[in-house]
Design a protein around this motif. Structure first.
Motif, PDB file in Angstrom:
ATOM      1  N   SER A 554      92.201   1.713  -3.466  1.00 43.90           N
ATOM      2  CA  SER A 554      90.687   1.495  -3.510  1.00 43.90           C
ATOM      3  C   SER A 554      90.314   0.956  -2.037  1.00 43.90           C
ATOM      4  CB  SER A 554      90.348   0.785  -4.779  1.00 43.90           C
ATOM      5  OG  SER A 554      90.952  -0.435  -4.796  1.00 43.90           O
ATOM      6  N   LEU A 557      89.083   2.776   0.761  1.00 44.52           N
ATOM      7  CA  LEU A 557      87.851   3.568   0.843  1.00 44.52           C
ATOM      8  C   LEU A 557      86.739   2.869   1.693  1.00 44.52           C
ATOM      9  CD1 LEU A 557      87.518   4.666  -3.160  1.00 44.52           C
ATOM     10  CD2 LEU A 557      87.906   6.026  -1.020  1.00 44.52           C
ATOM     11  N   TYR A 566      86.624   9.742   7.406  1.00 45.00           N
ATOM     12  CA  TYR A 566      86.153   9.829   6.236  1.00 45.00           C
ATOM     13  C   TYR A 566      84.918  10.847   6.065  1.00 45.00           C
ATOM     14  CZ  TYR A 566      89.464   6.467   4.434  1.00 45.00           C
ATOM     15  OH  TYR A 566      90.737   5.730   4.258  1.00 45.00           O
ATOM     16  N   PRO A 571      87.916  11.080   1.465  1.00 47.97           N
ATOM     17  CA  PRO A 571      89.057  10.774   0.906  1.00 47.97           C
ATOM     18  C   PRO A 571      89.171  11.270  -0.740  1.00 47.97           C
ATOM     19  CG  PRO A 571      87.866   8.747   1.270  1.00 47.97           C
ATOM     20  CD  PRO A 571      87.157   9.964   1.733  1.00 47.97           C
ATOM     21  N   ALA A 574      92.001   9.298  -2.894  1.00 48.45           N
ATOM     22  CA  ALA A 574      91.799   7.830  -3.061  1.00 48.45           C
ATOM     23  C   ALA A 574      90.756   7.360  -3.881  1.00 48.45           C
ATOM     24  CB  ALA A 574      91.470   7.248  -1.656  1.00 48.45           C
ATOM     25  N   LEU A 575      89.502   8.239  -3.942  1.00 43.75           N
ATOM     26  CA  LEU A 575      88.510   8.141  -4.690  1.00 43.75           C
ATOM     27  C   LEU A 575      89.080   8.408  -6.290  1.00 43.75           C
ATOM     28  CD1 LEU A 575      85.633   7.629  -5.396  1.00 43.75           C
ATOM     29  CD2 LEU A 575      85.161   9.986  -5.117  1.00 43.75           C
ATOM     30  N   THR A 578      91.169   5.529  -7.369  1.00 42.02           N
ATOM     31  CA  THR A 578      90.319   4.578  -7.872  1.00 42.02           C
ATOM     32  C   THR A 578      89.799   4.527  -9.252  1.00 42.02           C
ATOM     33  OG1 THR A 578      90.093   3.948  -5.586  1.00 42.02           O
ATOM     34  CG2 THR A 578      88.576   2.960  -7.103  1.00 42.02           C
ATOM     35  N   LYS A 591      80.607   8.240  -5.081  1.00 42.39           N
ATOM     36  CA  LYS A 591      80.967   9.152  -3.975  1.00 42.39           C
ATOM     37  C   LYS A 591      79.628   9.198  -3.004  1.00 42.39           C
ATOM     38  CE  LYS A 591      82.471  13.571  -2.889  1.00 42.39           C
ATOM     39  NZ  LYS A 591      82.993  15.046  -3.160  1.00 42.39           N
ATOM     40  N   LEU A 594      79.222   6.101  -1.107  1.00 38.92           N
ATOM     41  CA  LEU A 594      80.207   5.910   0.046  1.00 38.92           C
ATOM     42  C   LEU A 594      80.025   6.925   1.277  1.00 38.92           C
ATOM     43  CD1 LEU A 594      83.596   5.511  -2.015  1.00 38.92           C
ATOM     44  CD2 LEU A 594      82.462   3.935  -0.765  1.00 38.92           C
ATOM     45  N   TYR A 598      79.548   5.651   5.122  1.00 36.79           N
ATOM     46  CA  TYR A 598      80.511   6.287   6.265  1.00 36.79           C
ATOM     47  C   TYR A 598      79.510   6.796   7.123  1.00 36.79           C
ATOM     48  CZ  TYR A 598      84.128   6.239   2.822  1.00 36.79           C
ATOM     49  OH  TYR A 598      85.065   6.018   1.665  1.00 36.79           O
ATOM     50  N   THR A 628      78.975   0.678  -5.311  1.00 34.23           N
ATOM     51  CA  THR A 628      79.915   0.351  -4.440  1.00 34.23           C
ATOM     52  C   THR A 628      80.041  -1.232  -4.591  1.00 34.23           C
ATOM     53  OG1 THR A 628      79.021   2.109  -2.874  1.00 34.23           O
ATOM     54  CG2 THR A 628      80.265   0.140  -1.730  1.00 34.23           C
TER      55      THR A 628
END
Length: 708
Positions: A554, A557, A566, A571, A574-575, A578, A591, A594, A598, A628
């Motif tokens: 995690s 991320l 990313y 990713p 990875a998500l 997590t 998502k 994030l 990014y 987040t």
């Protein structure tokens, strides 16, 4: 956080343990009546009936209270006073039977216990007519309260003296605490000093016959009360936080008693806290014993549905702790599924360096010879005098547990090599040393002049500073997995640079070598091979041991150097990992948030999760990036090392010494708490008053400490 009149708050702080002011306030607030998520389905004569909570159930019953946590009804007067015979259904477990709700309420209303408790609640805080008219009674009240104020002042000064001794880890007791003693102890001496500055305390000590407050019994009772007050504060902070992690480690104290330390890590508002909670004595250091002790404490800290708050458990790498089938971490995770295991990264760094320097014979011999230099001087004060005069620097003793000691030894010998040679030559030239000492000094001179020894000295002089930097970062409390991931990447890059420069280092070393050596030297290719193998071992084990897998993935991320990558390819793996590790997260919203992070330049300068979390708080972005922020809280709460547990062991050794080895466990925990959490104690403005309230409620006392 629960209201003061909620069932949870009353269970946590019972009515009889509250001050008169708090009791009156609670009576004025009345029973808490939240909406309950209570449903009941029953079948009668082939028909199904569904009953659910309605706020009308509170109507016409002024005594009825509800609890949103346990989803049950309680009796407010019975919960407060609990006279003998009170039903636990209405005070402890709660009533959830909607089908027979009316009948049970009528039965309870007509019981003697309920009527008694209701009468006590109605009359609480009121004076009878005779008392209101009695001037003498009012005068007596004033005198009583004046005496209480004086007693509280005296007790507060005594508490301050105990706090001072505890904060600075001083022994309270003396050899003889009688009035005529020359060694009454630090506590009694400190009380006398305070009395010289406080006339009320001095008069009390000179004239007190009922309660003097300086006996060992009072000391122990006050220490117990202080420990309880601080623990209540820590537990209240944990209950208001979203997540909790634990650190645990065990050691043996001076009396050969095995002690397990428990440290709690959580976010208190915007501040990350690592709090000492308790030293737990163990009969044996088995996985079952340790796990049982931890579960008992966690049950008190995280009752009922709050189990999901425990997201991490961090230990060292001992098999009894990390075992995946019957180790402590597995036994804890059976009861707390979200409590993922962390193997202390500082401990793993030590293991990496041990592996890099123990499986190669030449390197192993180098560190053995290096340790022999310090051992030569440690055995003789006479030799140490020559060392102090010539080098003016002591040689650190090597340790297999703390590799920063090896680093200090390498740096000291590298920087003072010529001075050390001069020191050994002086020892050989002196008539004051025996033949054995002169022979050993000659051997150390040849060692320091040996080119192969100096090559390894130079190699590790370049490697060890990077190990020290990473080790120092792992000792910091305010670290998180995102920040540590970047530090590990930097460490690998630095070691790779050293590996790439090995050839040039060997060539430079050979060209700068002095006259031929008497013993067989390692050839150039062999030196290069060994140096390369050392670097490869460090890199390989670092990559293997510090790889972010499972729940730690995690952290990747929120690794800001990867944001461009990313943004092009999200990713997903990875998500998914997590979300599997932390089901509390909303995957779709996380998502989206994030993706926005990014693509924003504002977030790319953050060095870790702590910086990003602080940025959210400073700019009121918590609502925008709610998921987040939850992930950040999880990452920040997850400890990467158990350094705080090691600090607790240092305090243990200072508090429980050879001269204090019969100290009771409660006294040890109280003194350790006052030392390690001195800032928390200082920040609690009403700490002394809470201790006095608890002290007064322990038992009936002749001295008066409670106001009327």
């Amino acid at each position: 956080m629960a209201n003061e009149n909620s069932i949870v708050a009353i269970h946590r702080t019972p009515f009889n343990r509250r001050s008169d002011v708090d009791k009156k306030k609670l009576k004025e607030m009345g029973p808490d009546r939240p909406d309950l998520k209570l449903e009941q389905i029953s079948t009668d004569r082939g028909r199904t009936y569904k009953r659910s909570f309605s706020s009308s159930l509170y109507a016409n019953r002024s005594w009825l209270a509800g609890c949103a946590v346990s989803n049950a009804f309680f009796c407010f007067p019975c919960l407060l006073f609990q006279c003998t015979g009170t039903e636990i259904l209405w005070t402890t477990t709660g009533m959830r039977d909607l089908k027979h709700f009316t009948q049970k309420c009528k039965k309870h209303e007509s019981s003697l216990c309920h009527l008694t408790n209701s009468m006590k609640l109605s009359l609480f805080g009121r004076l009878s007519i005779a008392e209101q008219l009695d001037e003498g009674y009012r005068i007596g009240i004033r005198k009583h309260n004046e005496e209480v104020r004086k007693n509280r002042h005296i007790l507060s000064r005594i508490i301050d003296c105990i706090k001072f001794c505890g904060a600075f880890e001083l022994a309270l007791r003396g050899h003889d605490e009688s009035e005529s003693s020359d060694n009454p102890g630090i506590f009694r001496g400190l009380v006398d000093v305070v009395a010289s500055l406080d006339g009320a305390l001095k008069d009390h000590l000179d004239s007190a016959t009922v309660f003097k407050g300086t006996s060992k019994t009072v000391q122990n009772e006050l220490l117990d009360c202080m420990l309880a007050v601080v623990r209540e504060k820590i537990i209240s902070e944990i209950q208001s936080s979203d997540f909790l992690s634990i650190q645990a480690d065990e050691t043996t104290d001076i009396s050969t008693q095995t002690q397990l330390v428990l440290v709690l890590r959580y976010l208190n508002g915007a501040n990350l806290e690592e709090r000492f909670f308790e030293f737990i004595p163990l009969q044996s250091a088995t996985a079952a014993t340790i796990a049982m002790a931890l579960k008992e404490r966690l049950a008190a800290i995280l009752p009922g549905e709050q189990k999901v708050k425990l997201i991490c458990q961090a230990y060292d790498g001992a098999s009894v702790m990390r075992g995946t089938s019957s180790g402590v971490q597995k036994r804890i995770q059976d009861d707390y599924p979200t409590a993922h295991y962390i193997h202390c990264y500082a401990h793993q760094l030590n293991l990496i360096m041990q592996q890099a320097t123990s499986h190669i014979v030449k390197v192993k011999n180098f560190f053995s010879d290096l340790g022999g230099l310090a051992a030569f001087f440690s055995r003789s004060p006479k030799r140490t005098v020559v060392l102090d005069k010539t080098v003016a620097r002591r040689l650190p003793t090597a340790s297999n547990v703390r590799w920063n000691f090896h680093s200090r030894a390498v740096n000291t010998v590298f920087e003072h090599r010529d001075d050390l040679i001069d020191c050994f030559e002086r020892i050989r030239a002196s008539d004051g040393f025996d033949d054995k000492t002169s022979h050993e000094a000659g051997g150390h001179i040849r060692l320091l002049e040996d080119p192969d020894f100096n090559f390894f000295l130079k190699l590790f002089h370049r490697i060890m500073p990077h190990v020290d930097i990473l080790y120092a970062k792992l000792q910091n409390r305010n670290i998180d997995s995102v920040y540590i991931n970047r530090c590990i990447q930097q460490f690998q890059e630095d070691i790779q640079k050293i590996r790439d420069s090995v050839h040039a280092m060997v060539v430079e070393h050979r060209s700068g070598s002095e006259q031929p050596r008497k013993r067989r030297a390692i050839d150039q290719d062999e030196l290069k091979r060994i140096a390369t193998e050392v670097c490869d071992t460090i890199l390989g084990h670092t990559k293997e041991r510090f790889a972010f897998k499972d729940h730690l993935i995690s952290a990747t991320l929120l690794d800001s150097p990867q944001f461009d990558h990313y943004l092009a390819a999200f990713p997903e793996v990875a998500l998914a990992t997590t979300l599997k590790a932390y089901p509390v997260l909303d995957g779709s919203r996380l998502k989206t948030e994030l993706t926005l992070i990014y693509g924003s330049e504002e977030f790319r300068t953050c060095r870790g999760a702590v910086d990003l979390y602080q940025l959210f708080k400073d700019n009121n972005l918590s609502e925008v990036f709610s998921e987040t922020e939850t992930l950040l809280k999880i990452i920040i709460t997850t400890p990467m090392a158990t350094a705080e547990a090691e600090r607790c062991f240092s305090t243990l050794k200072r508090v429980k010494t050879f001269l204090r080895n019969t100290m009771t466990q409660d006294r040890l925990n109280a003194l350790a708490m006052l030392s390690m959490e001195k800032r928390l104690v200082t920040d609690m403005i009403d700490f002394n008053q809470k201790v006095i309230e608890r002290f007064a409620s322990l038992k009936e006392r002749r001295a008066k400490f409670l106001y009327k």
